[in-house]
Design a protein around this motif. Structure first.
Motif, mmCIF file in Angstrom:
data_model
loop_
_atom_site.group_PDB
_atom_site.id
_atom_site.type_symbol
_atom_site.label_atom_id
_atom_site.label_comp_id
_atom_site.label_asym_id
_atom_site.label_seq_id
_atom_site.Cartn_x
_atom_site.Cartn_y
_atom_site.Cartn_z
ATOM 1 N N ALA A 15 50.533 24.182 89.029
ATOM 2 C CA ALA A 15 50.738 23.547 87.738
ATOM 3 C C ALA A 15 51.864 22.534 87.798
ATOM 4 O O ALA A 15 51.908 21.604 87.013
ATOM 5 C CB ALA A 15 51.031 24.600 86.680
ATOM 6 N N ARG A 44 39.120 20.076 79.451
ATOM 7 C CA ARG A 44 40.256 19.160 79.431
ATOM 8 C C ARG A 44 41.507 19.911 79.059
ATOM 9 O O ARG A 44 41.478 20.813 78.214
ATOM 10 C CB ARG A 44 40.008 18.034 78.432
ATOM 11 C CG ARG A 44 38.801 17.193 78.768
ATOM 12 C CD ARG A 44 38.388 16.350 77.587
ATOM 13 N NE ARG A 44 39.400 15.370 77.249
ATOM 14 C CZ ARG A 44 40.018 15.312 76.071
ATOM 15 N NH1 ARG A 44 39.750 16.193 75.133
ATOM 16 N NH2 ARG A 44 40.908 14.385 75.835
ATOM 17 N N TRP A 45 42.609 19.544 79.662
ATOM 18 C CA TRP A 45 43.853 20.231 79.358
ATOM 19 C C TRP A 45 44.367 19.789 78.004
ATOM 20 O O TRP A 45 44.081 18.705 77.526
ATOM 21 C CB TRP A 45 44.886 19.980 80.449
ATOM 22 C CG TRP A 45 45.249 18.539 80.614
ATOM 23 C CD1 TRP A 45 44.653 17.630 81.413
ATOM 24 C CD2 TRP A 45 46.304 17.850 79.944
ATOM 25 N NE1 TRP A 45 45.262 16.413 81.288
ATOM 26 C CE2 TRP A 45 46.280 16.513 80.396
ATOM 27 C CE3 TRP A 45 47.267 18.224 79.006
ATOM 28 C CZ2 TRP A 45 47.177 15.563 79.946
ATOM 29 C CZ3 TRP A 45 48.170 17.267 78.563
ATOM 30 C CH2 TRP A 45 48.114 15.951 79.026
ATOM 31 N N ASN A 46 45.164 20.654 77.421
ATOM 32 C CA ASN A 46 45.682 20.404 76.089
ATOM 33 C C ASN A 46 47.088 20.983 76.058
ATOM 34 O O ASN A 46 47.305 22.076 76.562
ATOM 35 C CB ASN A 46 44.797 21.141 75.073
ATOM 36 C CG ASN A 46 44.734 20.430 73.755
ATOM 37 O OD1 ASN A 46 44.968 19.238 73.667
ATOM 38 N ND2 ASN A 46 44.416 21.168 72.713
ATOM 39 N N GLY A 47 48.015 20.229 75.510
ATOM 40 C CA GLY A 47 49.357 20.792 75.433
ATOM 41 C C GLY A 47 50.365 19.834 76.020
ATOM 42 O O GLY A 47 50.237 18.617 75.908
ATOM 43 N N VAL A 48 51.398 20.389 76.639
ATOM 44 C CA VAL A 48 52.471 19.554 77.178
ATOM 45 C C VAL A 48 52.494 19.668 78.696
ATOM 46 O O VAL A 48 52.024 20.650 79.267
ATOM 47 C CB VAL A 48 53.856 19.978 76.621
ATOM 48 C CG1 VAL A 48 53.875 19.875 75.117
ATOM 49 C CG2 VAL A 48 54.211 21.375 77.054
ATOM 50 N N PHE A 49 53.021 18.665 79.329
ATOM 51 C CA PHE A 49 53.294 18.771 80.753
ATOM 52 C C PHE A 49 54.689 18.231 81.004
ATOM 53 O O PHE A 49 55.190 17.366 80.282
ATOM 54 C CB PHE A 49 52.250 18.036 81.606
ATOM 55 C CG PHE A 49 52.281 16.540 81.478
ATOM 56 C CD1 PHE A 49 51.397 15.891 80.634
ATOM 57 C CD2 PHE A 49 53.183 15.775 82.209
ATOM 58 C CE1 PHE A 49 51.415 14.511 80.517
ATOM 59 C CE2 PHE A 49 53.209 14.399 82.094
ATOM 60 C CZ PHE A 49 52.325 13.766 81.246
ATOM 61 N N VAL A 50 55.303 18.763 82.044
ATOM 62 C CA VAL A 50 56.589 18.250 82.503
ATOM 63 C C VAL A 50 56.477 18.152 84.012
ATOM 64 O O VAL A 50 56.054 19.105 84.670
ATOM 65 C CB VAL A 50 57.753 19.215 82.154
ATOM 66 C CG1 VAL A 50 59.059 18.638 82.646
ATOM 67 C CG2 VAL A 50 57.808 19.464 80.672
ATOM 68 N N ALA A 77 56.817 23.769 81.872
ATOM 69 C CA ALA A 77 55.705 23.908 80.923
ATOM 70 C C ALA A 77 54.387 23.689 81.650
ATOM 71 O O ALA A 77 54.277 22.841 82.520
ATOM 72 C CB ALA A 77 55.853 22.889 79.811
ATOM 73 N N ASN A 78 53.424 24.465 81.281
ATOM 74 C CA ASN A 78 52.087 24.286 81.848
ATOM 75 C C ASN A 78 51.168 23.764 80.772
ATOM 76 O O ASN A 78 51.300 24.132 79.623
ATOM 77 C CB ASN A 78 51.519 25.624 82.335
ATOM 78 C CG ASN A 78 52.284 26.133 83.521
ATOM 79 O OD1 ASN A 78 52.951 25.373 84.198
ATOM 80 N ND2 ASN A 78 52.188 27.419 83.738
ATOM 81 N N PRO A 79 50.217 22.944 81.146
ATOM 82 C CA PRO A 79 49.230 22.584 80.124
ATOM 83 C C PRO A 79 48.420 23.825 79.752
ATOM 84 O O PRO A 79 48.099 24.637 80.587
ATOM 85 C CB PRO A 79 48.346 21.550 80.801
ATOM 86 C CG PRO A 79 48.641 21.652 82.236
ATOM 87 C CD PRO A 79 49.954 22.313 82.417
ATOM 88 N N GLY A 80 48.152 23.974 78.487
ATOM 89 C CA GLY A 80 47.437 25.164 78.012
ATOM 90 C C GLY A 80 45.951 24.938 77.998
ATOM 91 O O GLY A 80 45.440 24.013 78.586
ATOM 92 N N GLY A 81 45.250 25.777 77.313
ATOM 93 C CA GLY A 81 43.806 25.596 77.138
ATOM 94 C C GLY A 81 43.006 26.337 78.163
ATOM 95 O O GLY A 81 42.375 25.755 79.020
ATOM 96 N N ARG A 87 34.934 23.695 77.479
ATOM 97 C CA ARG A 87 36.309 23.231 77.353
ATOM 98 C C ARG A 87 36.909 23.124 78.727
ATOM 99 O O ARG A 87 37.153 24.132 79.381
ATOM 100 C CB ARG A 87 37.103 24.197 76.482
ATOM 101 C CG ARG A 87 38.481 23.654 76.171
ATOM 102 C CD ARG A 87 39.176 24.487 75.138
ATOM 103 N NE ARG A 87 40.382 23.793 74.683
ATOM 104 C CZ ARG A 87 41.194 24.263 73.761
ATOM 105 N NH1 ARG A 87 40.929 25.421 73.200
ATOM 106 N NH2 ARG A 87 42.246 23.584 73.404
#
Lengths: 126, 151
Positions: free
Chosen positions: A16, A78-84, B2-6, A76
Motif C-alpha cells: 500500500a 476503484r480505490w476510494n479514500g486518501v493516499f499518502v 493511510a491506505n486507500p479504502g474500499g 467495485r
C-alpha cells in the motif's frame, strides 16, 4: 505484451505504501516525477518537498448525489479514500523550485536540483 | 500510513449484471495515415459499476485519456470501453525509477450487461482521466416493485 492490472498497486500484501505508482526521471538540471491520480482535482492534491523527499497526499471520494440512496455496487474495483506517499528522490532538489501540474489524471512534478548537487561527470582513470 | 479504502463489495448479481465479456477482436487499424501507429500495450482499467432502479453507472479509471481519445460502444448488450494514451517522453532524461508503464497503452474492457439500455439516453464524460457513463435502462428493464403478500 505486458498487461498491467491497474489496481494491483494497493493490494493488502503490504504494497500500500507504493501507491500511487510513480516513475522518476533525472536530467541535467532537474528531475521529473510522474504518477497517475485519476479523478483527483488539483485542489485535492497536496505536495510537500524537502531536499530528499517528495510527499504526495490526495483524496478521492465518489458520491452520487443525482442517484439518490438507491445506488448499489455491482462491481467495485476503484480505490476510494486518501493516499499518502513519501517518495525518496535519487538526488537532492531545491524544495523552493518545485512545480506540479495535473492533466487528464496524471500528475507531473518537476523539481530543480539543489545548486550544489548538480550531477558532475567523474573521469574514470584506468 | 493511510491506505486507500474500499474493499471490493461482491454482489450476487455480479455474475450476470456487469459481468465481463470476452474481448472482441480489435479492428485492424486501417486508413491512409503514413505514420505507423505505435504499438499499444493492453491495460485493463479499474472499473466500478453501480445499479439504480433507473440506470447503470460505469466509472473507469483511464488516466491519460480525455474525451477525444476514449471510445464507448454498446452492441447487443456488450459494452466496450477503450482509450489510448501516449505517456509523455522526457527526452534527455534518464528513467531512474519505474513503477508504471512507459510505452503507449490502450485501456480496453468489455462488459456484458443484463439490462437493455435506452441508447438515446446514454451520457458519457471524461474528466481528470476518469470515464463516467450513465446508461439508462430501457422501459422494459426498469425494476418493478413486486408486492409481497403475507399470510
Amino acid at each position: 505484451m505486458w498487461v498491467r492490472r491497474q489496481w494491483e498497486g494497493f493490494s493488502e500484501d503490504g504494497d500500500a505504501e507504493a501507491f500511487p505508482p510513480a516513475n522518476i526521471w533525472t536530467g541535467q538540471k532537474d528531475l521529473v516525477v510522474r504518477c497517475e491520480v485519476p479523478g483527483i482535482a488539483p485542489e485535492a492534491l497536496e505536495i510537500s518537498a524537502t531536499p530528499d523527499v517528495l510527499t504526495l497526499r490526495g483524496r478521492r471520494e465518489e458520491r452520487f448525489p443525482d442517484e439518490g440512496e438507491e445506488a448499489s455496487f455491482l462491481r467495485r474495483e476503484r480505490w476510494n479514500g486518501v493516499f499518502v506517499r513519501a517518495l525518496s528522490l535519487p538526488a537532492e532538489i531545491d524544495a523552493d523550485r518545485v512545480e506540479a501540474r495535473v492533466s487528464r489524471g496524471i500528475l507531473t512534478i518537476r523539481a530543480s536540483f539543489g545548486e550544489r548537487i548538480r550531477p558532475r561527470k567523474i573521469a574514470v582513470r584506468s | 500510513m493511510a491506505n486507500p479504502g474500499g474493499a471490493p463489495q461482491r454482489q450476487r448479481q455480479e455474475e450476470t449484471q456487469g459481468a465481463e465479456a470476452p474481448p472482441r477482436e480489435a479492428a485492424e487499424p486501417g486508413g491512409e495515415d503514413a505514420r505507423p501507429e505505435p504499438a499499444y500495450v493492453a491495460v485493463v482499467p479499474a472499473t466500478d459499476i453501480l445499479e439504480t432502479p433507473e440506470a447503470l453507472l460505469v466509472i473507469a479509471d483511464m488516466p491519460g485519456t480525455d474525451e477525444t481519445t476514449v471510445s464507448v460502444t454498446l452492441e447487443d448488450r456488450v459494452l466496450t470501453l477503450s482509450g489510448k494514451t501516449v505517456p509523455e517522453a522526457f527526452e534527455g532524461y534518464v528513467l531512474e525509477h519505474v513503477e508504471e508503464e512507459v510505452r503507449p497503452w490502450e485501456y480496453r474492457r468489455t462488459f456484458q450487461l443484463a439490462d437493455a439500455i435506452d441508447r438515446e439516453g446514454i451520457e458519457a464524460s471524461v474528466r481528470n482521466g476518469v470515464l463516467r457513463l450513465r446508461l439508462p435502462k430501457s422501459r422494459e428493464a426498469r425494476v418493478r416493485k413486486i408486492a409481497v403478500k403475507g399470510k
